[in-house]
Enzyme design. Structure first.
Site, PDB file in Angstrom:
ATOM      1  N   ASP A 193       0.819  -1.213   0.000  1.00  0.00           N
ATOM      2  CA  ASP A 193       0.000   0.000   0.000  1.00  0.00           C
ATOM      3  C   ASP A 193       0.851   1.260   0.000  1.00  0.00           C
ATOM      4  O   ASP A 193       0.366   2.340  -0.346  1.00  0.00           O
ATOM      5  CB  ASP A 193      -0.918  -0.010   1.230  1.00  0.00           C
ATOM      6  CG  ASP A 193      -1.957   1.094   1.176  1.00  0.00           C
ATOM      7  OD1 ASP A 193      -2.622   1.235   0.133  1.00  0.00           O
ATOM      8  OD2 ASP A 193      -2.096   1.828   2.182  1.00  0.00           O
ATOM      9  N   ARG A 194       2.122   1.154   0.408  1.00  0.00           N
ATOM     10  CA  ARG A 194       2.994   2.335   0.444  1.00  0.00           C
ATOM     11  C   ARG A 194       3.467   2.757  -0.941  1.00  0.00           C
ATOM     12  O   ARG A 194       3.930   3.884  -1.112  1.00  0.00           O
ATOM     13  CB  ARG A 194       4.205   2.068   1.343  1.00  0.00           C
ATOM     14  CG  ARG A 194       3.879   2.095   2.822  1.00  0.00           C
ATOM     15  CD  ARG A 194       3.485   3.478   3.263  1.00  0.00           C
ATOM     16  NE  ARG A 194       3.009   3.483   4.643  1.00  0.00           N
ATOM     17  CZ  ARG A 194       2.471   4.528   5.230  1.00  0.00           C
ATOM     18  NH1 ARG A 194       2.327   5.661   4.550  1.00  0.00           N
ATOM     19  NH2 ARG A 194       2.064   4.465   6.482  1.00  0.00           N
ATOM     20  N   MET A 274      -8.061   5.695   2.768  1.00  0.00           N
ATOM     21  CA  MET A 274      -8.151   6.898   1.934  1.00  0.00           C
ATOM     22  C   MET A 274      -6.884   7.173   1.131  1.00  0.00           C
ATOM     23  O   MET A 274      -6.840   8.122   0.355  1.00  0.00           O
ATOM     24  CB  MET A 274      -8.452   8.115   2.817  1.00  0.00           C
ATOM     25  CG  MET A 274      -9.803   8.070   3.492  1.00  0.00           C
ATOM     26  SD  MET A 274     -11.178   8.070   2.311  1.00  0.00           S
ATOM     27  CE  MET A 274     -10.917   9.641   1.503  1.00  0.00           C
ATOM     28  N   ARG A 275      -5.851   6.330   1.308  1.00  0.00           N
ATOM     29  CA  ARG A 275      -4.608   6.616   0.603  1.00  0.00           C
ATOM     30  C   ARG A 275      -4.802   6.542  -0.906  1.00  0.00           C
ATOM     31  O   ARG A 275      -4.195   7.307  -1.663  1.00  0.00           O
ATOM     32  CB  ARG A 275      -3.514   5.648   1.049  1.00  0.00           C
ATOM     33  CG  ARG A 275      -2.164   5.950   0.406  1.00  0.00           C
ATOM     34  CD  ARG A 275      -1.037   5.105   0.981  1.00  0.00           C
ATOM     35  NE  ARG A 275      -0.649   5.595   2.294  1.00  0.00           N
ATOM     36  CZ  ARG A 275      -0.735   4.866   3.405  1.00  0.00           C
ATOM     37  NH1 ARG A 275      -1.214   3.640   3.361  1.00  0.00           N
ATOM     38  NH2 ARG A 275      -0.359   5.374   4.554  1.00  0.00           N
ATOM     39  N   ALA A 276      -5.648   5.641  -1.366  1.00  0.00           N
ATOM     40  CA  ALA A 276      -5.875   5.509  -2.809  1.00  0.00           C
ATOM     41  C   ALA A 276      -6.445   6.791  -3.394  1.00  0.00           C
ATOM     42  O   ALA A 276      -6.046   7.223  -4.491  1.00  0.00           O
ATOM     43  CB  ALA A 276      -6.816   4.337  -3.086  1.00  0.00           C
TER      44      ALA A 276
END
Length: 709
Positions: A193-194, A274-276
């Site tokens: 995800d990073r 919410m990172r996407a």
């Protein structure tokens, strides 16, 4: 210094080059993960990117690359006064898979600490990569302790070191770029995800494009400098375009319509967190700047989704990454077209669409499909590494007609059956955890106890060879009583070689989990085989989470076969399992002896990795195959041979029905391990978790009968 291969000379790989250039335009995008088969220019393209990055202004003499106009107030080399700096090229720092934690984050300079009595900090690779690129080749093979450090640094934009009396913090903002071959295993979800963007790459199937790849590579190897010189003009053009896009980036407007499209795409594909959304917004903005526009359009959002969402929508390691482009278009079409953008900036390059093959300057590389589409995202490359599967194992395996010639079975339950087509596995579940007893020294993982280079410090000892991990307190304690006799004067501590102490650390190791699966007719009932495959799939998921290597042996008819050689790719094992047909007699002994041979070979290749044998069967043995003799007796002897080798084993009992013969329990006793029913395999069905597998070893060891809570 060797001449790098020019970035603009890379043939095809449009999406890979675009993703890297977007990060060069906006480092806030968050880096790139490049997934694909070997030999697809992944590393070549990444290493070539640094030549296109603008130069970096740094404070002269600062080891942590502080910006002269805004130096880090907490810089260990500070404080720095704002002022003019010096220009240097942006760095690309490569993190080796086998690097130590000290090399990554830095450490106390032991020599100066002992000789001069001062705390001197030696920076690591994170300090070198600040304001540049941190590149990890084969990132999926990176040890967990290094992954944890990378996660912390990527999340905070800084590196904190608290160890051996040293307390240091320095800025560590870098573009994280990783390459990996999915055949060798997957990434931890947190690290996955990073990465802001992900790209799937595969070798072109177009003969003309493949010819061009070979032609350019041979030309580069014959004359690296001359080849780079021929591409210098294209390299300069792309570098200028990156600089122009960076300057334009603050002026790009992300309208409400584009924000709604981004939010709808993330919600529609059910991504976590919410990172996407944030990464998509930054990527769409960078795409507009790269195209020379000041407003984000629908095509920018679409391209951003294809790059930023595939690796975030996965639910388990066996789901193929990718994005349904028809579904994406359906989501985006639900919004009105973008309003016209205000006064576009003049652009020397007309029509530089977001999917344009701009970096190649219209060169002869063919460039792949145009128009911003990302064909590799649909999962095509994922299937390619799996194609060379053992031909005897697919759904259309030709060796089915064995059962009609088989002799009469000893009981109706074990009667031979014709081969049946593969059935789908039941839904996986969380399994109880099994580990190999004792203390190993294998590769870092999360299954069995082991002495490791990283982990909890449990003591100190004199180093047997070269000192690798100093136990500072124990070393000082050993040297302290002798200071007067050694004539110490001043602050320096007089330390001799025999005072040095090595830290003894205990952590967890990954094991080789070898599955031996009964695919005979007695297991062929569709409902039953689906449950069996679901259980094995659940154990594979557990092996993935614990960083194990896995292998798969199957037996049916008259023989056993190695369906999947030991590998780190749990995905590959899941594919082989789904394709597994059933039918025929039950050569249990052949399966056990095949497993023994596989483990013997793996022991020679990797002596430190301890095996865990998981036998999935109902315990029946109806064929001795080429061994001859009574099938059950031959199977019992084979099991006792594995036990004598010291192999830790567990038998998953697949027998069902009101009348049970208990043959799997007999097999488990011969193997020296426990027997677990399919229902008992579930972690939530246990009052307590069994953490050590019992083994009966020819030479009894004191840990054999230990049960861990």
């Amino acid at each position: 210094m060797s001449t790098p291969y020019p970035f603009t000379a890379v043939v095809g790989q449009t999406d890979l080059r675009l993703a890297l250039l977007l990060n060069a335009v906006s480092p806030a995008v968050g880096g790139v993960l490049v997934r694909g088969e070997k030999g697809t220019a992944k590393s070549t393209a990444v290493r070539a990117l640094s030549a296109l990055l603008p130069q970096v202004a740094v404070v002269p003499g600062c080891r942590f690359s502080c910006a002269p106009d805004a130096p880090d107030p907490a810089c260990p080399d500070g404080p720095h006064e704002p002022g003019p700096g010096t220009q240097r090229p942006a760095r690309m720092v490569e993190l080796p898979v086998g690097a130590t934690e000290d090399r990554l984050i830095g450490a106390l300079d032991i020599e100066r600490a002992l000789a001069d009595g001062v705390k001197a900090f030696e920076p690591g690779l994170l300090a070198d990569a600040h304001r540049g690129i941190l590149y990890v080749d084969e990132v999926n093979l990176l040890h967990d302790h290094l992954v944890d450090v990378l996660l912390d640094a990527a999340a905070m934009g800084s590196c904190h070191i608290e160890r051996e009396g040293v307390s240091v913090r320095h800025a560590a903002r870098f573009m994280l770029v990783g390459t990996m071959n999915p055949e060798e295993g997957e990434l931890r979800p947190q690290l996955l995800d990073r990465f802001g963007l992900t790209v799937e790459v595969a070798a072109s199937r177009d003969p003309q494009q493949r010819v061009e790849v070979v032609r350019r590579r041979l030309a580069f190897e014959d004359d690296p400098a001359g080849f780079a010189g021929r591409w210098a003009g294209e390299e300069a053009e792309v570098r200028a375009r990156v600089i122009a896009a960076r300057a334009l980036l603050p002026q790009v407007r992300l309208g409400d319509t584009a924000l709604l499209q981004i939010a709808a795409a993330c919600a529609g594909f059910e991504v976590d967190g919410m990172r996407a959304d944030i990464v998509m917004a930054r990527t769409a903005t960078a795409l507009a700047a790269w195209a020379g526009r000041t407003a984000v359009r629908k095509e920018d959002v679409r391209q951003a989704a294809l790059l930023a969402l595939p690796h975030r929508r996965r639910r388990n390691p066996f789901d193929a990454p990718g994005l349904d482009e028809a579904r994406l278009d359906e989501i985006l079409d639900g919004f009105p077209d973008d309003e016209p953008e205000p006064d576009p900036q003049p652009d020397p390059e007309p029509d530089p669409g977001p999917g344009d093959d701009g970096p190649d300057g219209g060169g002869p590389d063919g460039g792949g499909p145009d128009g911003g589409g990302v064909p590799p995202q649909g999962g095509g490359p994922e299937a390619a590494p799996e194609e060379p599967a053992d031909p005897s194992e697919g759904p259309e395996a030709p060796e089915a007609p064995q059962a009609p010639d088989a002799p009469a079975a000893p009981s109706p339950a074990s009667a031979p059956a014709a081969e049946q087509a593969p059935v789908r596995a039941a839904e996986p579940f969380r399994t109880r955890m099994f580990s190999v007893p004792g203390l190993g020294e294998g590769a870092a993982g999360r299954r069995s106890r082991a002495r490791t280079a990283h982990g909890r410090t449990t003591g100190a000892q004199r180093p047997a060879g070269r000192l690798t991990k100093l136990h500072l307190a124990a070393t000082l304690q050993a040297a302290a009583p002798h200071q007067r006799a050694r004539g110490r004067s001043g602050r320096g501590l007089v330390v001799r070689k025999d005072d040095l102490r090595q830290a003894v650390r205990e952590g967890r190791e990954g094991n080789l989990v070898l599955f031996v699966v009964d695919a005979s007719g007695s297991m062929a009932a569709r409902q039953r085989m689906g449950a069996v495959k679901g259980a094995v799939l659940s154990l594979l998921l557990d092996a993935y989470q614990r960083r194990d290597k896995v292998g798969l042996v199957t037996f049916r008819g008259a023989a056993a076969e190695l369906a999947l050689p030991p590998t780190s790719s749990v995905d590959a094992a899941a594919v082989r399992l789904e394709q597994l047909p059933t039918g025929g007699r039950t050569p249990l002994a052949a399966g056990l002896l095949k497993a023994r041979e596989v483990l013997r070979v793996e022991r020679l290749r990797d002596p430190s990795r301890r095996p865990l044998l998981v036998v999935v069967t109902d315990g029946r043995a109806t064929s001795a195959g080429a061994l001859g003799g009574d099938a059950r007796e031959v199977a019992a002897r084979s099991a006792r041979l594995l036990a004598a080798d010291g192999v830790a084993s567990v038998v998953v009992d697949c027998e069902s029905g009101p009348v049970r013969l208990g043959l799997a329990g007999v097999l488990a006793a011969d193997l020296g391990g426990p027997a677990v029913t399919l229902d008992g395999l579930r972690a939530d069905a246990l009052a307590g978790l069994v953490k050590d597998v019992r083994t009966s070893v020819a030479t009894a060891s004191p840990h054999t009968n230990r049960r861990a809570a």
